[in-house]
Structure formats: C-alpha cells, structure tokens
Design a protein around this motif. Structure first.
Motif, PDB file in Angstrom:
ATOM      1  N   ILE A 234       0.943  -1.444   0.178  1.00 50.09           N
ATOM      2  CA  ILE A 234      -0.316   0.123  -0.046  1.00 50.09           C
ATOM      3  C   ILE A 234       0.633   1.413  -0.382  1.00 50.09           C
ATOM      4  CG2 ILE A 234      -1.574   1.482   1.083  1.00 50.09           C
ATOM      5  CD1 ILE A 234      -3.152  -1.464   2.199  1.00 50.09           C
ATOM      6  N   LEU A 235       1.738   1.076   1.293  1.00 44.76           N
ATOM      7  CA  LEU A 235       2.838   2.380   0.967  1.00 44.76           C
ATOM      8  C   LEU A 235       3.961   2.471  -0.577  1.00 44.76           C
ATOM      9  CD1 LEU A 235       4.368   2.248   4.097  1.00 44.76           C
ATOM     10  CD2 LEU A 235       2.599   4.036   3.571  1.00 44.76           C
ATOM     11  N   LEU A 236       4.240   1.491  -1.333  1.00 49.69           N
ATOM     12  CA  LEU A 236       4.491   1.457  -2.215  1.00 49.69           C
ATOM     13  C   LEU A 236       3.688   2.241  -3.569  1.00 49.69           C
ATOM     14  CD1 LEU A 236       6.817  -1.558  -2.411  1.00 49.69           C
ATOM     15  CD2 LEU A 236       7.777   0.880  -2.837  1.00 49.69           C
ATOM     16  N   ALA A 237       2.421   2.118  -3.184  1.00 51.78           N
ATOM     17  CA  ALA A 237       1.690   2.430  -4.347  1.00 51.78           C
ATOM     18  C   ALA A 237       1.547   4.030  -4.330  1.00 51.78           C
ATOM     19  CB  ALA A 237       0.518   1.265  -3.904  1.00 51.78           C
ATOM     20  N   TYR A 238       0.914   4.429  -2.890  1.00 53.64           N
ATOM     21  CA  TYR A 238       0.586   5.757  -2.408  1.00 53.64           C
ATOM     22  C   TYR A 238       2.314   6.744  -2.395  1.00 53.64           C
ATOM     23  CZ  TYR A 238       1.389   9.781   0.346  1.00 53.64           C
ATOM     24  OH  TYR A 238       1.418  11.362   0.817  1.00 53.64           O
ATOM     25  N   VAL A 239       3.744   5.771  -2.730  1.00 54.73           N
ATOM     26  CA  VAL A 239       4.442   7.503  -2.984  1.00 54.73           C
ATOM     27  C   VAL A 239       4.627   7.420  -4.108  1.00 54.73           C
ATOM     28  CG1 VAL A 239       5.823   6.705  -0.446  1.00 54.73           C
ATOM     29  CG2 VAL A 239       6.387   5.317  -2.703  1.00 54.73           C
ATOM     30  N   ALA A 240       4.084   6.172  -5.238  1.00 56.49           N
ATOM     31  CA  ALA A 240       3.746   5.939  -6.283  1.00 56.49           C
ATOM     32  C   ALA A 240       2.607   7.203  -6.636  1.00 56.49           C
ATOM     33  CB  ALA A 240       3.967   5.147  -6.897  1.00 56.49           C
ATOM     34  N   VAL A 241       1.954   7.650  -6.432  1.00 47.94           N
ATOM     35  CA  VAL A 241       1.513   8.336  -6.572  1.00 47.94           C
ATOM     36  C   VAL A 241       1.487  10.116  -6.331  1.00 47.94           C
ATOM     37  CG1 VAL A 241      -2.199   9.167  -6.048  1.00 47.94           C
ATOM     38  CG2 VAL A 241      -0.936   6.669  -6.611  1.00 47.94           C
ATOM     39  N   ALA A 242       1.524  10.194  -5.300  1.00 46.40           N
ATOM     40  CA  ALA A 242       2.508  10.557  -5.018  1.00 46.40           C
ATOM     41  C   ALA A 242       3.479  12.135  -5.679  1.00 46.40           C
ATOM     42  CB  ALA A 242       2.530  10.538  -3.388  1.00 46.40           C
ATOM     43  N   SER A 243       3.761  10.761  -6.128  1.00 43.01           N
ATOM     44  CA  SER A 243       5.490  11.440  -7.035  1.00 43.01           C
ATOM     45  C   SER A 243       4.652  11.913  -8.535  1.00 43.01           C
ATOM     46  CB  SER A 243       6.409  10.020  -7.525  1.00 43.01           C
ATOM     47  OG  SER A 243       7.131  10.436  -7.714  1.00 43.01           O
ATOM     48  N   ILE A 244       3.697  11.394  -8.501  1.00 39.15           N
ATOM     49  CA  ILE A 244       3.190  11.892  -9.933  1.00 39.15           C
ATOM     50  C   ILE A 244       2.348  12.860  -9.880  1.00 39.15           C
ATOM     51  CG2 ILE A 244       3.994  10.075 -11.015  1.00 39.15           C
ATOM     52  CD1 ILE A 244       0.740   8.874 -10.740  1.00 39.15           C
ATOM     53  N   THR A 245       1.674  13.197  -8.631  1.00 39.00           N
ATOM     54  CA  THR A 245       0.108  14.621  -8.927  1.00 39.00           C
ATOM     55  C   THR A 245       1.519  15.630  -8.104  1.00 39.00           C
ATOM     56  OG1 THR A 245       0.511  14.031  -6.534  1.00 39.00           O
ATOM     57  CG2 THR A 245      -1.275  12.874  -8.302  1.00 39.00           C
ATOM     58  N   PRO A 246       0.474  17.028  -9.130  1.00 43.83           N
ATOM     59  CA  PRO A 246       0.428  18.289  -8.672  1.00 43.83           C
ATOM     60  C   PRO A 246       1.212  18.419  -7.430  1.00 43.83           C
ATOM     61  CG  PRO A 246      -1.042  18.535 -10.306  1.00 43.83           C
ATOM     62  CD  PRO A 246      -0.730  16.573  -9.725  1.00 43.83           C
ATOM     63  N   VAL A 247       2.052  19.414  -7.382  1.00 36.40           N
ATOM     64  CA  VAL A 247       2.342  19.179  -6.117  1.00 36.40           C
ATOM     65  C   VAL A 247       1.593  19.858  -5.156  1.00 36.40           C
ATOM     66  CG1 VAL A 247       4.792  19.491  -5.908  1.00 36.40           C
ATOM     67  CG2 VAL A 247       4.019  21.601  -6.130  1.00 36.40           C
ATOM     68  N   TRP A 248       0.056  21.375  -5.605  1.00 42.46           N
ATOM     69  CA  TRP A 248      -0.486  21.864  -4.779  1.00 42.46           C
ATOM     70  C   TRP A 248      -1.461  20.525  -4.724  1.00 42.46           C
ATOM     71  CZ3 TRP A 248      -5.586  21.406  -6.953  1.00 42.46           C
ATOM     72  CH2 TRP A 248      -5.437  20.915  -8.074  1.00 42.46           C
ATOM     73  N   ILE A 249      -2.057  19.712  -5.447  1.00 49.47           N
ATOM     74  CA  ILE A 249      -3.172  18.825  -4.723  1.00 49.47           C
ATOM     75  C   ILE A 249      -2.728  18.126  -3.443  1.00 49.47           C
ATOM     76  CG2 ILE A 249      -2.428  17.096  -6.487  1.00 49.47           C
ATOM     77  CD1 ILE A 249      -6.247  18.628  -5.484  1.00 49.47           C
ATOM     78  N   LEU A 250      -1.515  17.550  -3.076  1.00 45.52           N
ATOM     79  CA  LEU A 250      -1.432  16.985  -2.061  1.00 45.52           C
ATOM     80  C   LEU A 250      -0.520  17.353  -1.401  1.00 45.52           C
ATOM     81  CD1 LEU A 250      -1.789  13.878  -0.914  1.00 45.52           C
ATOM     82  CD2 LEU A 250      -0.357  13.033  -2.615  1.00 45.52           C
ATOM     83  N   LEU A 251       1.113  17.164  -2.005  1.00 47.01           N
ATOM     84  CA  LEU A 251       2.565  17.641  -1.753  1.00 47.01           C
ATOM     85  C   LEU A 251       2.604  18.312  -0.439  1.00 47.01           C
ATOM     86  CD1 LEU A 251       4.868  15.661  -1.062  1.00 47.01           C
ATOM     87  CD2 LEU A 251       6.109  17.443  -2.720  1.00 47.01           C
ATOM     88  N   GLN A 252       1.834  19.505  -1.199  1.00 42.22           N
ATOM     89  CA  GLN A 252       2.291  21.178  -0.410  1.00 42.22           C
ATOM     90  C   GLN A 252       1.174  20.508   0.365  1.00 42.22           C
ATOM     91  OE1 GLN A 252       1.664  24.828  -2.742  1.00 42.22           O
ATOM     92  NE2 GLN A 252       3.812  24.123  -3.298  1.00 42.22           N
ATOM     93  N   PRO A 253      -0.316  20.880   0.371  1.00 39.02           N
ATOM     94  CA  PRO A 253      -1.041  20.798   1.537  1.00 39.02           C
ATOM     95  C   PRO A 253      -1.087  19.758   2.905  1.00 39.02           C
ATOM     96  CG  PRO A 253      -2.508  19.785  -0.254  1.00 39.02           C
ATOM     97  CD  PRO A 253      -0.658  19.942  -1.413  1.00 39.02           C
ATOM     98  N   ARG A 254      -0.734  17.828   1.971  1.00 37.99           N
ATOM     99  CA  ARG A 254      -0.407  17.735   3.486  1.00 37.99           C
ATOM    100  C   ARG A 254       0.646  17.889   4.464  1.00 37.99           C
ATOM    101  NH1 ARG A 254       2.002  12.685   4.914  1.00 37.99           N
ATOM    102  NH2 ARG A 254       3.638  13.116   2.682  1.00 37.99           N
ATOM    103  N   ASP A 255       1.602  17.831   4.262  1.00 35.28           N
ATOM    104  CA  ASP A 255       3.126  19.106   3.827  1.00 35.28           C
ATOM    105  C   ASP A 255       2.683  20.103   5.457  1.00 35.28           C
ATOM    106  OD1 ASP A 255       4.167  16.338   3.018  1.00 35.28           O
ATOM    107  OD2 ASP A 255       5.275  17.909   2.098  1.00 35.28           O
ATOM    108  N   TYR A 256       1.866  20.421   5.055  1.00 36.46           N
ATOM    109  CA  TYR A 256       1.510  22.222   5.219  1.00 36.46           C
ATOM    110  C   TYR A 256       0.515  21.288   6.535  1.00 36.46           C
ATOM    111  CZ  TYR A 256      -1.127  26.452   6.866  1.00 36.46           C
ATOM    112  OH  TYR A 256      -1.464  26.971   6.992  1.00 36.46           O
ATOM    113  N   LEU A 257      -0.491  20.633   7.031  1.00 34.71           N
ATOM    114  CA  LEU A 257      -1.143  19.909   7.750  1.00 34.71           C
ATOM    115  C   LEU A 257      -0.744  19.282   8.447  1.00 34.71           C
ATOM    116  CD1 LEU A 257      -4.637  19.438   5.202  1.00 34.71           C
ATOM    117  CD2 LEU A 257      -3.885  20.775   6.991  1.00 34.71           C
ATOM    118  N   SER A 258       0.260  18.477   7.966  1.00 33.60           N
ATOM    119  CA  SER A 258       0.840  16.996   9.257  1.00 33.60           C
ATOM    120  C   SER A 258       2.014  18.293   9.391  1.00 33.60           C
ATOM    121  CB  SER A 258       1.616  16.059   8.409  1.00 33.60           C
ATOM    122  OG  SER A 258       2.836  17.145   7.264  1.00 33.60           O
TER     123      SER A 258
END
Length: 552
Positions: A234-258
């Motif tokens: 599951i984690l391998l699949a998650y990081v694969a998705v996180a790697s290819i999506t635009p930063v504004w949709i997941l990386l920035q907001p998730r890191d900001y909230l976390s």
C-alpha cells in the motif's frame, strides 16, 4: 536537569538563528527581496509554484524531518549515552546542518532551481555532475526503502508500557494507520479549497488543523489491522501516486497540515517537559562507553545521527522541491536555516525521551524506537492533563507524518534525479523505475553478520543510509564552496568548506567500517559503491579547484 538541557538547547538555536543565520543571509549570500525566484520566473503550475513562507516552511520541515531526527538520536543515545548525542545535535545543527540546508537552497534558486547535483556538474565538471546524480539517486532509494519500513512499523506498533514493574501493551499502531489515511484525504480537500476555490488560507488552516487533530481520536475508534506485507504494498502504491501528482493537490497541503501535527508534538511535549520540573530527571548514564553493539562512537555517532545535526537529504529537498516553491529570497532564512533548527529541537526532545527512561523501561523499550518516541510524547503530554494513551497516539501519528512526508518527497526527488540522469521525462516511467530497488530492499531479509539474528529492514540499512546521507551533505557543501568561489564570494569559502572536509573524512571512514562488517552482502556492496563514487567526485572537485588556482 531535564528542563535545563531543553531550555539551553532552545536558547542556543534561537541565538544561532538571530546571529549566525543573519550573517549567512546578509554577508555570505546577500539575499534580497527584489530578486525574482524561479517559482515566479519559471512558474508552470505543477512543480514551480510560489508558496507563502508559512506554507513552504511546513512543507519543507515536514519533508526533511522524517524518521531521522527521532530514530537517529534515540539509537545513538541508547548506544553510547545521551550526552554525546546531545552535544553533536547542538554543535552540528548550528554550524554544519543549518549552513548546509540554507546554502543548498540559495545555490539552487540562484541557478534556476537546479538540483545540487546539476550545480555540481556546472561548477565542477559534467562528469562530476553525472556521478553526483547517480550517487544521489542510489541514496534516495535507501531513503524510500528505510522510511517505508518505518512507516509500516508505526502502523502495526504495540507500545510496551511499564507500570509498577509490569509490562502493559497498548495497541496504538492500527489506529494511527486510520488517522494517517484520514488526514491524507483531508489534505486533498484542503488543496482543492485553497488553490481551486480560493478559500482563505487562515480559515482553511483553522478548520482543517482541528479535523486533523480529531483524526487522532477517530483513528483509535476504528483501527485498521493489516499485515506488514500488505502495508508495504500500500505504501509503495501511495508514494508512486504522490510522486506524479501536482504539488498543489497533495504534497504541499499534506505537508502543510502534517506540520501542525509536528508543531503540536513539539509544543505539547515541550510544555510537558517544562511542567515536569522537579518531577522527571535523567535516569540513564550520560555516557555508556566508546564501543557499543553498533560500533565505535567515532565515526559512527556522526553517521547514526544524521537528521537533527546534518543530513544530505535536506539539500536534495531544498534544491529539488523547495527551491521551486520559494516565493522570496529572504524566505530562505526561515525555510532553510530555521527548519533545520526546528529539527534540532525534535532531536533534543527524542534524546530527552531516552534519558528519562527508567532502567526497567530501557530494558523493555531499547529495541523499539517508535515506542520510545510515542511513550515519551505520552509521558510529557500527561503533565498537560492529556490522557497518556491519547498522547501516545498523537506522538505516533506525528512520527508517521514525519516518515510519510519524507518518503513521498524522496520518491519525487528520485524521479527528478532519474530524469536528469537519463533524459526520460515521462514522470510515470521515472517513478516506476525509481521504486523497483526500494521494493526489492523492503521485502528482503537481513541477518546481522556478527550475531546471525534477523534485523528489521530499517535497522540493517540505517548505518549505510546514514553514512551515504552524510556523504551527500559533504559533497553538497563542497559544491557550494566552489560555487561561492566562482561567483565572487570566495572570502567565505570556509563557511561550507570546513564542514565539508569534516563530514567527508568522517563518513568515508564509517562506510569502510560498514563494508568490513557486512562484506559482500547487499549492505556491504552498497557501502563500497558509495565510497568509490564519493572519492571520485571529491577528486573531480580537487581538479576544479586546481584549475581555478591556475587561472587565478
């Protein structure tokens, strides 16, 4: 004494930010508000997106503060004693780690947000740049493998607690897994509201931080029980998705909230430490001895504690994702140097969690790093009136956040570096190739050469990961030194130069020791390859300096 050690560390870091950080900003780098950053000049809506300083600080801090400032200090303090670990965190953070992080970020924004490896190729040689990229790509594969393993361990964690001499076990991990999944979906919603629907940041932050904190409680009501193998997939699949999506949709907001989870753990446990005055004192010796089951204190202390003192991974984040989002040049001080100091506080608190264990607790928890951290947060938050179990769950979710943000950022960085190495611009292909070796490493079985005992993936790979990580830091500082010399700032060569020399020597020796221990196993061969690549890159740097001297 615990309170004094904590306050002393905070004071040192505050003075360092004000004076040494100011010196770096004004004298060494000359950061100016009017200089346009690549986030503006190269804006593309996917990777190059200017972010407000608080948002970017949250993303950067969450990305760099993986398991490192927790696992490393706890492991070192449990092996050689808390005093060597404490001193290395303070000295290394201020004069080496903070300089490394800020200088890599500044060098990147001054070179069109290029990675530190690309800058090396430009200012040393093309061959050095290629070797550095290969070195970094291999190192990132260790990062992803180690942190995926640590993440799944937090999702299955059972925290042993000693009460009146009896061991009581709290099944915290499955609830943490639920909470982690909830806040990922909250991050997606937060990104859509702020960036697509222009919801005011301050109101969105207030609402979603409460929801993320609420996820800590909800997670314990609805735990998810899965096997380690299932979580790895599951984690391998998650990081694969996180790697290819635009930063504004997941990386920035998730890191900001976390980041608010991380700030909450820092604030809650920090206040608890202050309120524990006269009630909690060090129970373990300050110094256990020069040699532990890991090996000799020198050089291995400086390898085991990477994040918290200095970490090459930070230069990859700073020159890989953060430089593409920096809104203004002066923001490099709080985002680069400031985030490193915050990580130092995380490391100091992790050391305090070890030193305050009783002898019985230490014997039970010694080999369970995540349990020590969760139990430490729970212990000190209980001084605020927060139930112990809730504090443990909060600490474990914060640890999970540390780990996941570094894992998905590491995967995205591996994708960037693979593209730079090969020219393959398809982000799906670059991500897939970059996850093949981590998937192999995560499912391998490792045996300690000296005892024959099976080791967890993270424990087997941690020393070579730490040494490789520190070598990246040394190489990054070396590149920055040459960049300063070539751009007219040569008078300050010693600021990155002396730390580069120290870290280079200490970590090459550590890798040689690791190869001697593991021989021609996966871990031993990895150490040998990294030594070969590092020495080659340093030789390329020597040639570049020699050429500069001949020309000057």
């Amino acid at each position: 004494m615990v309170v004094f050690l904590f306050l002393f560390a905070v004071l040192i870091f505050a003075l360092a930010y004000r004076f040494y950080g100011g010196f770096l900003k004004e004298k060494v780098f000359g950061l100016k508000e009017e200089n346009k950053t690549p986030a503006h000049t190269m804006r593309d809506g996917v990777d190059y997106v200017p972010a407000p300083a608080p948002v970017l600080l949250g993303h950067h801090f969450s990305s760099i503060a993986g398991a490192g400032p927790i696992v490393g200090p706890i492991t070192a303090a449990s092996s050689w004693g808390w005093l060597p670990a404490y001193l290395w965190v303070l000295i290394g953070n201020v004069f080496i780690g903070g300089v490394h992080d800020m200088s890599a970020l500044v060098a990147s924004i001054r070179n069109k947000a290029r990675s530190i490896a690309e800058i090396g190729g430009r200012y040393l040689s093309k061959r050095a740049g290629f070797l550095f990229k290969l070195f970094i790509w291999l190192a990132l594969l260790y990062v992803v493998a180690v942190f995926i393993n640590v993440a799944q361990i937090t999702f299955n964690a059972v925290v042993p607690v000693v009460e009146n001499g009896q061991v009581v076990k709290l099944s915290i991990g499955p609830g943490v897994a639920t909470s982690a999944i909830i806040y990922i979906f909250l991050a997606l919603l937060f990104g859509l509201l702020v960036y697509n629907f222009h919801f005011p940041l301050k109101w969105a932050t207030a609402l979603f931080v409460l929801l993320v904190y609420g996820a800590v409680y909800v997670g314990q009501l609805f735990p998810i029980h899965l096997s380690p193998t299932a979580w790895n997939f599951i984690l391998l699949a998650y990081v694969a998705v996180a790697s290819i999506t635009p930063v504004w949709i997941l990386l920035q907001p998730r890191d900001y909230l976390s980041s608010f989870l991380l700030y909450g753990a820092l604030l809650g446990a920090g206040l608890g430490i202050l309120l524990s005055f006269g009630k909690v004192e060090p129970n373990l010796p300050a110094y256990f001895g020069f040699v532990s089951d890991i090996g000799p204190l020198v050089p291995l202390l400086f390898v085991v504690i990477a994040c918290g003192s200095i970490s090459g991974f930070h230069s990859l984040v700073g020159s890989g994702t953060t430089s593409k989002q920096l809104d203004k040049e002066p923001d490099a001080l709080p985002v680069g140097y400031g985030a490193m100091l915050l990580e130092g506080i995380v490391a100091v608190m992790a050391i305090i969690f070890v030193m305050t264990l009783t002898a019985t607790e230490f014997s039970v928890l010694k080999k369970n790093v995540s349990a020590i951290y969760g139990a430490g947060v729970g212990k000190f938050m209980s001084f605020l009136g927060i139930p112990y179990e809730v504090g443990v769950a909060f600490g474990m979710l914060a640890l999970s956040s540390f780990v996941l943000t570094s894992t998905d950022t590491g995967t995205r960085l591996a994708r960037y570096v693979f593209t730079e190495l090969t020219g393959v611009k398809n982000r799906f292909v670059a991500t897939l190739v970059s996850l093949i070796i981590p998937a192999f490493l995560v499912f391998m079985k490792y045996k300690d050469p000296s005892t024959g005992k099976v080791l967890p993936v993270w424990k087997a790979l941690w020393p070579v990961f730490g040494a490789t990580n520190q070598l990246i830091a040394a190489l990054a500082l070396f590149v920055v030194m040459i960049w300063l010399i070539k751009t007219g700032k040569g008078r300050y060569w010693f600021v990155p130069g002396i730390p580069a020399l120290f870290m280079g020597v200490i970590t090459v020796v550590a890798l040689v020791i690791l190869f001697w221990k593991w021989k021609f196993t996966v871990v031993g061969v990895a150490a040998l390859i990294q030594v070969f690549l590092a020495l080659w890159i340093f030789f390329e740097g020597y040639l570049a300096l020699k050429k500069l001297k001949e020309e000057g």
